[in-house]
Design a protein around this motif. Sequence first.
Motif, PDB file in Angstrom:
ATOM      1  N   VAL A  21       0.831  -1.204   0.000  1.00  0.00           N
ATOM      2  CA  VAL A  21       0.000   0.000   0.000  1.00  0.00           C
ATOM      3  C   VAL A  21       0.866   1.255   0.000  1.00  0.00           C
ATOM      4  CG1 VAL A  21      -1.647   1.340   1.377  1.00  0.00           C
ATOM      5  CG2 VAL A  21      -1.990  -1.105   1.048  1.00  0.00           C
ATOM      6  N   PHE A  22       1.903   1.291   0.818  1.00  0.00           N
ATOM      7  CA  PHE A  22       2.754   2.472   0.873  1.00  0.00           C
ATOM      8  C   PHE A  22       3.566   2.664  -0.406  1.00  0.00           C
ATOM      9  CE2 PHE A  22       2.235   2.148   5.574  1.00  0.00           C
ATOM     10  CZ  PHE A  22       1.640   3.391   5.734  1.00  0.00           C
ATOM     11  N   VAL A  23       3.949   1.575  -1.056  1.00  0.00           N
ATOM     12  CA  VAL A  23       4.630   1.701  -2.345  1.00  0.00           C
ATOM     13  C   VAL A  23       3.683   2.300  -3.378  1.00  0.00           C
ATOM     14  CG1 VAL A  23       5.586   0.359  -4.275  1.00  0.00           C
ATOM     15  CG2 VAL A  23       6.366  -0.063  -1.957  1.00  0.00           C
ATOM     16  N   GLU A  24       2.433   1.873  -3.341  1.00  0.00           N
ATOM     17  CA  GLU A  24       1.446   2.450  -4.255  1.00  0.00           C
ATOM     18  C   GLU A  24       1.183   3.914  -3.926  1.00  0.00           C
ATOM     19  OE1 GLU A  24       0.464   0.762  -6.895  1.00  0.00           O
ATOM     20  OE2 GLU A  24       1.700  -0.861  -6.134  1.00  0.00           O
ATOM     21  N   VAL A  25       1.196   4.270  -2.653  1.00  0.00           N
ATOM     22  CA  VAL A  25       1.034   5.679  -2.250  1.00  0.00           C
ATOM     23  C   VAL A  25       2.199   6.513  -2.782  1.00  0.00           C
ATOM     24  CG1 VAL A  25       1.063   7.218  -0.234  1.00  0.00           C
ATOM     25  CG2 VAL A  25      -0.431   5.230  -0.260  1.00  0.00           C
ATOM     26  N   MET A  26       3.389   5.947  -2.799  1.00  0.00           N
ATOM     27  CA  MET A  26       4.548   6.671  -3.328  1.00  0.00           C
ATOM     28  C   MET A  26       4.487   6.830  -4.841  1.00  0.00           C
ATOM     29  SD  MET A  26       7.882   5.429  -1.196  1.00  0.00           S
ATOM     30  CE  MET A  26       7.759   3.737  -1.688  1.00  0.00           C
ATOM     31  N   LEU A  27       3.810   5.925  -5.536  1.00  0.00           N
ATOM     32  CA  LEU A  27       3.762   5.985  -6.995  1.00  0.00           C
ATOM     33  C   LEU A  27       3.022   7.218  -7.515  1.00  0.00           C
ATOM     34  CD1 LEU A  27       3.092   2.382  -8.267  1.00  0.00           C
ATOM     35  CD2 LEU A  27       5.068   3.807  -8.671  1.00  0.00           C
ATOM     36  N   VAL A  28       1.956   7.596  -6.861  1.00  0.00           N
ATOM     37  CA  VAL A  28       1.122   8.692  -7.360  1.00  0.00           C
ATOM     38  C   VAL A  28       1.885  10.018  -7.403  1.00  0.00           C
ATOM     39  CG1 VAL A  28      -0.989   9.996  -6.957  1.00  0.00           C
ATOM     40  CG2 VAL A  28      -0.988   7.523  -6.674  1.00  0.00           C
ATOM     41  N   PRO A  29       2.498  10.472  -6.305  1.00  0.00           N
ATOM     42  CA  PRO A  29       3.228  11.742  -6.405  1.00  0.00           C
ATOM     43  C   PRO A  29       4.499  11.651  -7.255  1.00  0.00           C
ATOM     44  CG  PRO A  29       3.300  10.920  -4.168  1.00  0.00           C
ATOM     45  CD  PRO A  29       2.434  10.008  -4.944  1.00  0.00           C
ATOM     46  N   SER A  30       5.142  10.483  -7.286  1.00  0.00           N
ATOM     47  CA  SER A  30       6.338  10.379  -8.126  1.00  0.00           C
ATOM     48  C   SER A  30       5.971  10.440  -9.599  1.00  0.00           C
ATOM     49  CB  SER A  30       7.117   9.107  -7.802  1.00  0.00           C
ATOM     50  OG  SER A  30       6.358   7.973  -8.101  1.00  0.00           O
ATOM     51  N   SER A  53       5.942  -0.158 -12.504  1.00  0.00           N
ATOM     52  CA  SER A  53       5.953  -0.112 -11.040  1.00  0.00           C
ATOM     53  C   SER A  53       4.740  -0.827 -10.459  1.00  0.00           C
ATOM     54  CB  SER A  53       5.984   1.336 -10.559  1.00  0.00           C
ATOM     55  OG  SER A  53       7.158   1.959 -10.980  1.00  0.00           O
ATOM     56  N   LEU A  54       3.578  -0.606 -11.041  1.00  0.00           N
ATOM     57  CA  LEU A  54       2.384  -1.307 -10.569  1.00  0.00           C
ATOM     58  C   LEU A  54       2.508  -2.814 -10.769  1.00  0.00           C
ATOM     59  CD1 LEU A  54      -0.462   1.034 -11.831  1.00  0.00           C
ATOM     60  CD2 LEU A  54       0.076   0.498  -9.465  1.00  0.00           C
ATOM     61  N   LEU A  55       3.024  -3.212 -11.915  1.00  0.00           N
ATOM     62  CA  LEU A  55       3.200  -4.631 -12.191  1.00  0.00           C
ATOM     63  C   LEU A  55       4.197  -5.267 -11.226  1.00  0.00           C
ATOM     64  CD1 LEU A  55       2.550  -7.017 -14.101  1.00  0.00           C
ATOM     65  CD2 LEU A  55       4.501  -6.285 -15.467  1.00  0.00           C
ATOM     66  N   ALA A  56       5.310  -4.589 -10.989  1.00  0.00           N
ATOM     67  CA  ALA A  56       6.334  -5.143 -10.100  1.00  0.00           C
ATOM     68  C   ALA A  56       5.838  -5.244  -8.660  1.00  0.00           C
ATOM     69  CB  ALA A  56       7.584  -4.270 -10.158  1.00  0.00           C
ATOM     70  N   SER A  57       5.152  -4.238  -8.177  1.00  0.00           N
ATOM     71  CA  SER A  57       4.673  -4.308  -6.796  1.00  0.00           C
ATOM     72  C   SER A  57       3.557  -5.332  -6.647  1.00  0.00           C
ATOM     73  CB  SER A  57       4.218  -2.932  -6.316  1.00  0.00           C
ATOM     74  OG  SER A  57       3.163  -2.452  -7.107  1.00  0.00           O
ATOM     75  N   THR A  58       2.735  -5.500  -7.653  1.00  0.00           N
ATOM     76  CA  THR A  58       1.692  -6.520  -7.594  1.00  0.00           C
ATOM     77  C   THR A  58       2.298  -7.920  -7.627  1.00  0.00           C
ATOM     78  OG1 THR A  58       0.174  -5.015  -8.706  1.00  0.00           O
ATOM     79  CG2 THR A  58      -0.421  -7.343  -8.677  1.00  0.00           C
ATOM     80  N   LEU A  59       3.304  -8.121  -8.451  1.00  0.00           N
ATOM     81  CA  LEU A  59       3.986  -9.418  -8.471  1.00  0.00           C
ATOM     82  C   LEU A  59       4.709  -9.691  -7.161  1.00  0.00           C
ATOM     83  CD1 LEU A  59       5.411  -9.578 -12.097  1.00  0.00           C
ATOM     84  CD2 LEU A  59       3.556 -10.928 -11.110  1.00  0.00           C
ATOM     85  N   LEU A  60       5.263  -8.657  -6.545  1.00  0.00           N
ATOM     86  CA  LEU A  60       5.911  -8.821  -5.245  1.00  0.00           C
ATOM     87  C   LEU A  60       4.905  -9.306  -4.217  1.00  0.00           C
ATOM     88  CD1 LEU A  60       8.411  -8.055  -3.280  1.00  0.00           C
ATOM     89  CD2 LEU A  60       6.976  -6.099  -2.776  1.00  0.00           C
ATOM     90  N   LEU A  61       3.750  -8.684  -4.204  1.00  0.00           N
ATOM     91  CA  LEU A  61       2.722  -9.080  -3.244  1.00  0.00           C
ATOM     92  C   LEU A  61       2.214 -10.488  -3.546  1.00  0.00           C
ATOM     93  CD1 LEU A  61       0.972  -8.170  -0.855  1.00  0.00           C
ATOM     94  CD2 LEU A  61      -0.706  -7.425  -2.528  1.00  0.00           C
ATOM     95  N   ALA A  62       2.018 -10.816  -4.801  1.00  0.00           N
ATOM     96  CA  ALA A  62       1.494 -12.135  -5.168  1.00  0.00           C
ATOM     97  C   ALA A  62       2.505 -13.240  -4.906  1.00  0.00           C
ATOM     98  CB  ALA A  62       1.086 -12.138  -6.637  1.00  0.00           C
ATOM     99  N   ARG A  63       3.768 -12.997  -5.140  1.00  0.00           N
ATOM    100  CA  ARG A  63       4.793 -14.030  -4.967  1.00  0.00           C
ATOM    101  C   ARG A  63       5.127 -14.278  -3.510  1.00  0.00           C
ATOM    102  NH1 ARG A  63       6.048 -17.879  -7.636  1.00  0.00           N
ATOM    103  NH2 ARG A  63       8.185 -17.774  -7.053  1.00  0.00           N
ATOM    104  N   ARG A  64       4.876 -13.317  -2.644  1.00  0.00           N
ATOM    105  CA  ARG A  64       5.222 -13.478  -1.240  1.00  0.00           C
ATOM    106  C   ARG A  64       4.122 -14.144  -0.429  1.00  0.00           C
ATOM    107  NH1 ARG A  64       9.970 -13.841   0.000  1.00  0.00           N
ATOM    108  NH2 ARG A  64       9.561 -13.078   2.060  1.00  0.00           N
ATOM    109  N   ARG A  65       3.015 -14.480  -1.062  1.00  0.00           N
ATOM    110  CA  ARG A  65       1.954 -15.181  -0.343  1.00  0.00           C
ATOM    111  C   ARG A  65       2.382 -16.626  -0.137  1.00  0.00           C
ATOM    112  NH1 ARG A  65      -3.509 -14.737  -2.877  1.00  0.00           N
ATOM    113  NH2 ARG A  65      -4.000 -15.865  -0.981  1.00  0.00           N
TER     114      ARG A  65
END
Length: 92
Positions: A21-30, A53-65
């Motif tokens: 969530v915080f990585v996604e929050v950082m994406l908007v202003p950057s 960035s969205l793809l990488a963070s989503t894959l990070l979340l999906a792979r860590r389950r």
Amino acid sequence: MTLSAGVYGAFLTADLFNLFVFVEVMLVPSYALLTMSGGRARTAAGRIYLTFSLLASTLLLARRRPGLRGHRHREPGGTGRSGPAEHRRGPG
């Protein structure tokens, strides 16, 4: 201000979902800072940045389950290792 809140949150969180969530929050202003003072080329680069960035963070979340990586069951308070230490060392 939102960018710094996302950075602080990403460094201080202990939960993987909150990190996402915080990585996604950082994406908007950057993204806004990247595309604010440019033409079409910068806007296109910003879209590519946002997509990857969205793809990488989503894959990070999906792979860590745990269900997706095949984690073995661990006993509460255990080390997660199987068998005595002599069996793990191998021959010799």
